[in-house]
Design a protein around this motif. Structure first.
Motif, PDB file in Angstrom:
ATOM      1  N   TRP A  73       0.899  -1.428  -0.081  1.00 36.50           N
ATOM      2  CA  TRP A  73      -0.087  -0.197  -0.190  1.00 36.50           C
ATOM      3  C   TRP A  73       0.787   1.215  -0.098  1.00 36.50           C
ATOM      4  O   TRP A  73       0.324   1.716  -0.533  1.00 36.50           O
ATOM      5  CB  TRP A  73      -0.927  -0.286   1.317  1.00 36.50           C
ATOM      6  CG  TRP A  73      -2.239   1.794   1.254  1.00 36.50           C
ATOM      7  CD1 TRP A  73      -2.893   1.677   0.923  1.00 36.50           C
ATOM      8  CD2 TRP A  73      -2.170   2.014   2.391  1.00 36.50           C
ATOM      9  NE1 TRP A  73      -3.440   2.616   0.790  1.00 36.50           N
ATOM     10  CE2 TRP A  73      -3.599   2.674   2.387  1.00 36.50           C
ATOM     11  CE3 TRP A  73      -2.037   1.571   4.316  1.00 36.50           C
ATOM     12  CZ2 TRP A  73      -3.498   3.969   2.629  1.00 36.50           C
ATOM     13  CZ3 TRP A  73      -2.433   2.333   4.957  1.00 36.50           C
ATOM     14  CH2 TRP A  73      -3.035   3.457   4.802  1.00 36.50           C
ATOM     15  N   THR A  74       1.628   1.139   0.494  1.00 34.42           N
ATOM     16  CA  THR A  74       2.824   2.996   1.033  1.00 34.42           C
ATOM     17  C   THR A  74       3.517   2.845  -0.172  1.00 34.42           C
ATOM     18  O   THR A  74       3.924   3.818  -0.442  1.00 34.42           O
ATOM     19  CB  THR A  74       3.379   1.903   2.539  1.00 34.42           C
ATOM     20  OG1 THR A  74       4.400   1.370   2.012  1.00 34.42           O
ATOM     21  CG2 THR A  74       2.782   2.712   3.601  1.00 34.42           C
ATOM     22  N   VAL A  79      -1.605   6.436  -1.827  1.00 37.92           N
ATOM     23  CA  VAL A  79      -2.122   6.015  -0.400  1.00 37.92           C
ATOM     24  C   VAL A  79      -3.109   7.214  -0.279  1.00 37.92           C
ATOM     25  O   VAL A  79      -4.292   7.022   0.588  1.00 37.92           O
ATOM     26  CB  VAL A  79      -1.225   6.369   0.804  1.00 37.92           C
ATOM     27  CG1 VAL A  79      -1.626   6.533   2.011  1.00 37.92           C
ATOM     28  CG2 VAL A  79       0.262   4.909   0.529  1.00 37.92           C
ATOM     29  N   THR A  82      -6.785   6.924  -2.114  1.00 34.00           N
ATOM     30  CA  THR A  82      -7.420   5.590  -1.699  1.00 34.00           C
ATOM     31  C   THR A  82      -8.610   6.599  -0.234  1.00 34.00           C
ATOM     32  O   THR A  82      -9.939   5.290  -0.464  1.00 34.00           O
ATOM     33  CB  THR A  82      -6.959   4.542  -0.725  1.00 34.00           C
ATOM     34  OG1 THR A  82      -5.631   5.217   0.766  1.00 34.00           O
ATOM     35  CG2 THR A  82      -5.736   3.337  -1.670  1.00 34.00           C
ATOM     36  N   PHE A 127      -8.440  -0.742   1.634  1.00 38.85           N
ATOM     37  CA  PHE A 127      -7.307   0.321   1.103  1.00 38.85           C
ATOM     38  C   PHE A 127      -5.864  -0.404   0.623  1.00 38.85           C
ATOM     39  O   PHE A 127      -5.489   0.227  -0.731  1.00 38.85           O
ATOM     40  CB  PHE A 127      -7.105   1.033   2.639  1.00 38.85           C
ATOM     41  CG  PHE A 127      -7.656   1.396   3.302  1.00 38.85           C
ATOM     42  CD1 PHE A 127      -8.474   2.518   2.829  1.00 38.85           C
ATOM     43  CD2 PHE A 127      -7.612   1.355   4.921  1.00 38.85           C
ATOM     44  CE1 PHE A 127      -9.791   3.107   3.439  1.00 38.85           C
ATOM     45  CE2 PHE A 127      -8.561   2.531   5.297  1.00 38.85           C
ATOM     46  CZ  PHE A 127      -9.355   2.875   5.186  1.00 38.85           C
ATOM     47  N   ALA A 131      -5.974   1.179  -3.934  1.00 38.56           N
ATOM     48  CA  ALA A 131      -4.345   1.565  -4.343  1.00 38.56           C
ATOM     49  C   ALA A 131      -4.086   0.892  -4.738  1.00 38.56           C
ATOM     50  O   ALA A 131      -3.282   1.488  -6.374  1.00 38.56           O
ATOM     51  CB  ALA A 131      -3.622   1.966  -3.088  1.00 38.56           C
TER      52      ALA A 131
END
Length: 475
Positions: A73-74, A79, A82, A127, A131
């Motif tokens: 995700w990062t 980020v 989302t 999330f 993303a």
């Protein structure tokens, strides 16, 4: 950051999506994570609770998937994007509420508090998926194509898997650190995924043969003893048939069901599988379906149906009394505490008492009070509302393939929610991770569909994002 992400999405061409839909792109952490995620979801669907305990305590496959998902995700640079949809904002707010509510309880109940919090914190997968798909929209094609294969497989084996798990429960090896069988499928889990496969095929997203349909009907028959499972299959399928204009197909399936159940009645096939622990035995077929409907709407002639219904309604009424009309209106009773014990439910077993009232809405109400259940209901309402609006708009513009993919997401999500209203479903990783991944998939599909790019004319060579993946899966 958000503007740059949107600009990147707008520049993504369908040619690139089509070129990469049939294979995974060049090695990349996000793509590797999606492969691992697909493998994990397959494991949860096929092995159930047994797969959930794969790993080295305290890091099981769900925790590993969660940690790696945070890294993926990062690394997406999406980020902030989302959090653009209001649905993800509501989900984030619900998570904050859970943290505030769990903080005073974690020192008292320890891991049980974390365990109860996962009802919401599996939402982190929403999330992650959002993303990853915003970063490279062609991944939607890849995932839809992979699900097409899963739908074909699970439509064949979903019902028999549950029956096999019930027959072989004592013979299956157990994990030494938990005593959990390595293979354990509950009827609700199988029913939700069979429903997803049925809807996928019903909407024309995957072509199948007549033997496959007959195998699917046999699997559905095996799942009829479960009220929640029966509704999780029936209601979303009817919704998809009505909105997707597939009533002719559903009528044919219903006629095949009548013929199928008629043959079972002639052959005297009523009971498949060992009896329940109390000695009762729910039958399969039309009579069991009628009993299930009567039990939901009123009273049935089956004592084992009405007995389970009675204690649930009794428990739910107690929860409403001490929240809606009592001292726990704002806070609920908290996370970590065993609700069946403190609520004085008569069937709470001393060796392994129930922790959940078998209804996700009542669980939110009991543990977080009215604020928590209100956010939960608002989250579902806005998610279903957003996707249904996109379904209608896509159909109006002639993007039938697009509309059907979005409608499948809606109906599949409804199957999860219905089953969670009758059973402990979203509280565990078997269905919880599946549901929140689908939630994020729906948000990303909606965002990409609403991107301000030049939309192709109906019937032209440039089609909606899932067209080529679906065309390949249908062959």
């Amino acid at each position: 950051m958000i503007d740059r992400t949107r600009a990147g999405l707008a520049q993504m061409t369908y040619a690139t999506g089509r070129a990469r839909a049939s294979r995974w792109p060049t090695p990349y952490f996000g793509d590797a994570y999606l492969r691992f995620g697909c493998f994990a979801l397959l494991g949860y669907a096929v092995l159930g609770k047994g797969f959930a305990y794969l790993g080295v305590p305290p890091l099981f496959v769900g925790e590993i998937l969660l940690l790696l998902g945070f890294v993926a995700w990062t690394r997406t640079r999406c980020v902030l994007a989302t959090f653009v949809p209001v649905q993800n904002q509501i989900l984030a707010g619900l998570m904050v509420l859970i943290v505030i509510r769990a903080a005073p309880d974690i020192g008292i109940y320890g891991l049980d508090t974390i365990r109860d919090s996962m009802l919401v914190f599996y939402g982190l997968f929403a999330f992650f998926v959002t993303a990853l798909l915003l970063e490279q929209p062609h991944r939607i094609d890849v995932l839809v194509a992979r699900y097409a294969s899963f739908a074909w497989l699970y439509g064949l084996i979903g019902g028999p898997l549950f029956l096999l798990a019930k027959y072989t429960n004592d013979a299956v090896p157990k994990w030494p650190w938990s005593g959990t069988p390595m293979f354990e499928i509950r009827p609700g889990e199988a029913s939700v995924h069979v429903a997803g496969a049925t809807i996928f095929v019903l909407l024309g997203l995957r072509k199948v043969s007549l033997p496959w349909v007959l195998a699917l009907l046999f699997g559905l028959a095996l799942l009829t003893p479960s009220r929640g499972g029966m509704l999780a299959c029936l209601v979303p399928s009817l919704l998809a048939a009505v909105v997707g204009r597939q009533m002719r197909k559903i009528v044919r399936i219903m006629l095949l069901c009548l013929v199928f159940f008629g043959l079972m009645a002639v052959l005297g096939i009523k009971q498949i599988g060992p009896p329940n622990p109390d000695g009762s035995h729910r039958e399969i077929g039309l009579e069991q379906i009628v009993d299930n409907v009567n039990s939901i709407l009123g009273e049935s002639k089956s004592a084992n149906l009405d007995d389970t219904k009675t204690w649930r309604l009794h428990w739910w009424q107690r929860i409403k009394d001490y929240t809606l009309h009592g001292p726990y209106f704002w806070t609920g009773k908290g996370l970590g505490i065993n609700l069946s014990v403190v609520d004085g439910i008569s069937n709470a077993r001393s060796d392994n008492p129930l922790r959940s009232p078998h209804n996700v809405n009542m669980t939110f109400l009991a543990r977080t009070g009215v604020p928590g259940v209100s956010l939960w209901i608002l989250l579902l309402a806005t998610w279903f509302g957003r996707l249904l609006w996109d379904v209608v708009q896509a159909r109006r513009r002639g993007d039938i393939d697009q509309s059907n993919v979005l409608l499948w997401i809606v109906a599949y999500g409804l199957a999860f929610v219905i089953d969670a209203s009758f059973d402990v479903a979203l509280e565990g990783p078997m269905l919880g991770i599946w549901f929140w991944c689908l939630f994020g998939f729906g948000i990303a599909a909606s965002m990409i569909y609403r991107m301000p790019y030049e939309r192709p004319a109906p019937g032209s060579a440039r089609r909606s994002f899932a067209f080529d993946a679906l065309s390949g899966a249908a062959k």
